[in-house]
Design an enzyme around this catalytic site. Sequence first.
Site, PDB file in Angstrom:
ATOM      1  N   CYS A  15      35.616  25.465  19.782  1.00  0.00           N
ATOM      2  CA  CYS A  15      36.683  25.481  18.782  1.00  0.00           C
ATOM      3  C   CYS A  15      37.853  26.262  19.382  1.00  0.00           C
ATOM      4  O   CYS A  15      37.936  26.400  20.603  1.00  0.00           O
ATOM      5  CB  CYS A  15      36.204  26.056  17.448  1.00  0.00           C
ATOM      6  N   ASN A  18      36.497  30.640  19.152  1.00  0.00           N
ATOM      7  CA  ASN A  18      35.071  30.888  19.368  1.00  0.00           C
ATOM      8  C   ASN A  18      34.539  32.041  18.518  1.00  0.00           C
ATOM      9  O   ASN A  18      33.698  32.804  18.957  1.00  0.00           O
ATOM     10  CB  ASN A  18      34.786  31.112  20.859  1.00  0.00           C
ATOM     11  N   CYS A  20      34.386  31.328  14.733  1.00  0.00           N
ATOM     12  CA  CYS A  20      34.013  30.743  13.442  1.00  0.00           C
ATOM     13  C   CYS A  20      33.171  29.480  13.618  1.00  0.00           C
ATOM     14  O   CYS A  20      31.951  29.511  13.480  1.00  0.00           O
ATOM     15  CB  CYS A  20      35.252  30.401  12.607  1.00  0.00           C
ATOM     16  N   ARG A  21      33.838  28.381  13.929  1.00  0.00           N
ATOM     17  CA  ARG A  21      33.160  27.080  13.934  1.00  0.00           C
ATOM     18  C   ARG A  21      32.176  26.902  15.079  1.00  0.00           C
ATOM     19  O   ARG A  21      31.042  26.465  14.862  1.00  0.00           O
ATOM     20  CB  ARG A  21      34.204  25.956  13.963  1.00  0.00           C
ATOM     21  N   SER A  22      32.602  27.170  16.313  1.00  0.00           N
ATOM     22  CA  SER A  22      31.694  26.908  17.437  1.00  0.00           C
ATOM     23  C   SER A  22      30.478  27.827  17.451  1.00  0.00           C
ATOM     24  O   SER A  22      29.382  27.364  17.790  1.00  0.00           O
ATOM     25  CB  SER A  22      32.442  26.908  18.774  1.00  0.00           C
ATOM     26  N   ASP A 130      38.855  24.340   9.884  1.00  0.00           N
ATOM     27  CA  ASP A 130      38.952  25.706  10.391  1.00  0.00           C
ATOM     28  C   ASP A 130      38.984  26.636   9.171  1.00  0.00           C
ATOM     29  O   ASP A 130      39.959  26.649   8.429  1.00  0.00           O
ATOM     30  CB  ASP A 130      40.208  25.882  11.231  1.00  0.00           C
TER      31      ASP A 130
END
Length: 163
Positions: A15, A18, A20-22, A130
Amino acid sequence: MGETLMAKAAVLFVCMGNICRSPLAEGAFRAEAERLGLDILADSAGTGGWHAGASPDARAVAVAGRNGVDISGQRARQVQAEDFRTFTHIYALDQDNLRGLLNVAPADATAEVGLLLDLVEGHAGRGVIDPYYGNDAGFEVVWTDVVMAARVLAQRLADEGRT
């Protein structure tokens, strides 16, 4: 003739920062791979490096924890050229990060690069939202999306024998 062995799968989730999402995608995928008994390398990174060395966002740690997955030990890092040779699969969490990955991929890249939700039927072309500037509900949505994709990906790799 002997059986041809496929290379062991190694998956990188990417993301922007690095945090939150990933990290959530990595955690969900690790949990699913473990559930299926797969021995697969998994990691996450960001296209940007401004959070390098940081722990995942507390809200990401919390949503993963509520779902039985501990991501607190992960640390943010930026994608490196070597990642395109180390990992067999690199999945961007949205279109912007996919474009960023394709722009920095070295000429000798061997990784398959794609959009994570392209793996999920009916979600092709969609990015994972996001949640950084939102509230906890956004992290729940991200968790749902990355778990869906993790299940599909882990099963696909198991079916291919890439464990």
